[in-house]
Design a protein around this motif. Sequence first.
Motif, short mmCIF file in Angstrom:
data_model
loop_
_atom_site.label_atom_id
_atom_site.label_comp_id
_atom_site.label_asym_id
_atom_site.label_seq_id
_atom_site.Cartn_x
_atom_site.Cartn_y
_atom_site.Cartn_z
N LYS A 1 40.06 41.90 38.75
CA LYS A 1 39.11 40.89 38.30
C LYS A 1 37.69 41.42 38.42
N VAL A 2 36.81 40.97 37.54
CA VAL A 2 35.38 41.29 37.67
C VAL A 2 34.90 40.72 39.01
N GLN A 3 34.15 41.51 39.79
CA GLN A 3 33.82 41.06 41.15
C GLN A 3 32.87 39.86 41.16
N SER A 4 32.12 39.67 40.08
CA SER A 4 31.21 38.53 40.00
C SER A 4 31.80 37.45 39.10
N TRP A 5 31.91 36.24 39.64
CA TRP A 5 32.39 35.13 38.81
C TRP A 5 31.30 34.75 37.79
N PHE A 6 30.06 34.66 38.24
CA PHE A 6 28.97 34.23 37.36
C PHE A 6 28.78 35.20 36.19
N ASP B 1 31.13 37.30 34.98
CA ASP B 1 32.39 37.68 34.34
C ASP B 1 32.34 37.31 32.86
N LEU C 1 34.90 35.17 30.91
CA LEU C 1 34.73 33.72 30.99
C LEU C 1 33.54 33.28 30.14
#
Lengths: 371, 371
Positions: free
Chosen positions: A224-229, A231, A234
Amino acid sequence: MFESFNPTPRILMGPGPSNVSPRVLGALSRPTIGHLDPQFIGLMDEIKQLLQYAFNTENTFTIALSAPGSAGMEACVVNLIEPNDKVIVCINGVFGTRLKENIERVGAQAIIVEDKWGDPVTLDKVEGAFKANPTVKALAFVHAETSTGARSDAKTLCQLAKKYNALSIVDAVTSLGGSELKVDEWGIDAIYSGSQKCLSCVPGISPISFSDKAVEVLKSRKSKVQSWFLDQSLVMNYWSGEGKRSYHHTAPINSLYALHESLLMLKQEGLENAWQRHHNLHLALKSGLEKLNIEFLVDEPHRLPQLNSVLIPNGIDDNTVRTALLSKYNLEIGAGLGQLAGKTWRIGLMGSTANEQNVALLIAALQDVLS
Amino acid sequence: MFESFNPTPRILMGPGPSNVSPRVLGALSRPTIGHLDPQFIGLMDEIKQLLQYAFNTENTFTIALSAPGSAGMEACVVNLIEPNDKVIVCINGVFGTRLKENIERVGAQAIIVEDKWGDPVTLDKVEGAFKANPTVKALAFVHAETSTGARSDAKTLCQLAKKYNALSIVDAVTSLGGSELKVDEWGIDAIYSGSQKCLSCVPGISPISFSDKAVEVLKSRKSKVQSWFLDQSLVMNYWSGEGKRSYHHTAPINSLYALHESLLMLKQEGLENAWQRHHNLHLALKSGLEKLNIEFLVDEPHRLPQLNSVLIPNGIDDNTVRTALLSKYNLEIGAGLGQLAGKTWRIGLMGSTANEQNVALLIAALQDVLS
């Protein structure tokens, strides 16, 4: 004790922000509407198209990230690079150094190609690094180094990346809208910029674009991309224009009104005309600076028209001059950054700032303050 | 083909953004100045003080992050949590789920305490999780769940965290400025909010605050923060007000003008008065909804005044009603989110939106559209 903030207007001839036109400020202050309002979805679609125009690309994934250029840089790195990947990163100023920092924080290995600050990236060194490291995933470099005013040969660098089967990640924070930039023709895979430089929009937004190949790399990640914001797998669904947008975060609505207006102004002027205007104003500035015996940091063929690093003349105090320009003329120029602090000034001619009036004023004001 | 964007104004009674007052829009569109301009440094210092007022805190590290609330959430997690740390995370809606996602992307272990969507966090379950896991580093929860309209007992949850020697990380995106929130008195260690909810500023900014203990945890990390952009040990030096600020990124200058103005309006009204206004308007809304036989999702003691989740009456089509409100009355209410999509509406009474006029209009419009 506290009062409304009413800043004294300045003429912004530093490394950004540049002056924001009344037209863009007018758009900025239109009534806020919801980010899921059909009107706003239409606006996002237009912004995508206008950004494609500005970037010279047909990349489907071309959006305005809801954060400044530094976050745009990080978004390109964290989405395309995974732990233990090898990335060649070219360092010839502050922002190359920042790219390296981002690459290492992903847990990837940065292979550094270093050049003197003020010089462009040396192509031979990059090819040497590719030859010495057969499994490099990407080449990351800064097209227009805002800390030095040097332009590197993005076209050839991207050709090199392609030759060695690597992605290209390009910092175009200061080049977008100010000088030649052709994402598709040059084969750039991931590019990021800022709103507050040659687009002359308010700061806080980062236009980015990924090639189809980069999108494929993102979609086939192992982790997964380490940053949710940040990513973008998404974010992509938030910007998708086919009526099936899914909520991710709340976009900076009013700043996007402003970005739309500034991109519209660029389209109305014409991209090539904007590049030419920046070039012409740079020549006018150069001619004025020569009369004051002020020299450039960067050799002539590599100078960015929109960001002019000049050497502070011997015996002149950096801070005294910049403070005098600001207090007497409401005119801001930029200090040197990093190892160039105290040695250079950075004179920006970006977007709305780039006009004859400002160049003439700066030369007159410098002449006064230096005498 | 492209034209300037002139949105039809809306009355924003969804989950955010709320209506931005002409006063804040006026501040937003003042001339852009440099982010290192002494005038702007003064503004940043005032914003820190006004945020301390709004948060009820004396925390030195109280700033406005240059990105939306989602980035504020991520900033709290990535700065305070390291790989393999254990974090208890309470999930009773979309934003608790997002907290878990952020915790896991750091490589930490999320210990989940789950409650029904629409319910507050159950205190006993949290204490049980602490007892079952003796080495928990932090407790993360949402004070005001924007997806459901439920308020959890932040004060007691923070006491629990303290009892078990854990940090508290609190989502106050929807509570700040709209209902009681006392960072120091409740012992909150890290808190983040959004600009576009009860502060009624434009979207894109996330106010955050760290206790001295949280700052200490950040400063004694074993590993670097995985995000360069969100690394608050760097951002701290950008916001430090003692004339020794160091460049990190370019702040969203105009959005900070707007935030300053909205915080000033909050201070002029008085924080407790603002909480009372939200409460009073919620009662007016409740009374109107009862006449229309519309029921709340959340039990009365746990309802947020500023975010009212109501059940869509049987036989009524969600989308038809919201579209009719928007097209006939230029009035936006929010859809249900996640598992509540199609089952609830979310009626926001946040900041400038929270006035008698809007409540009366909404009730009248709903009555018309539902009949």
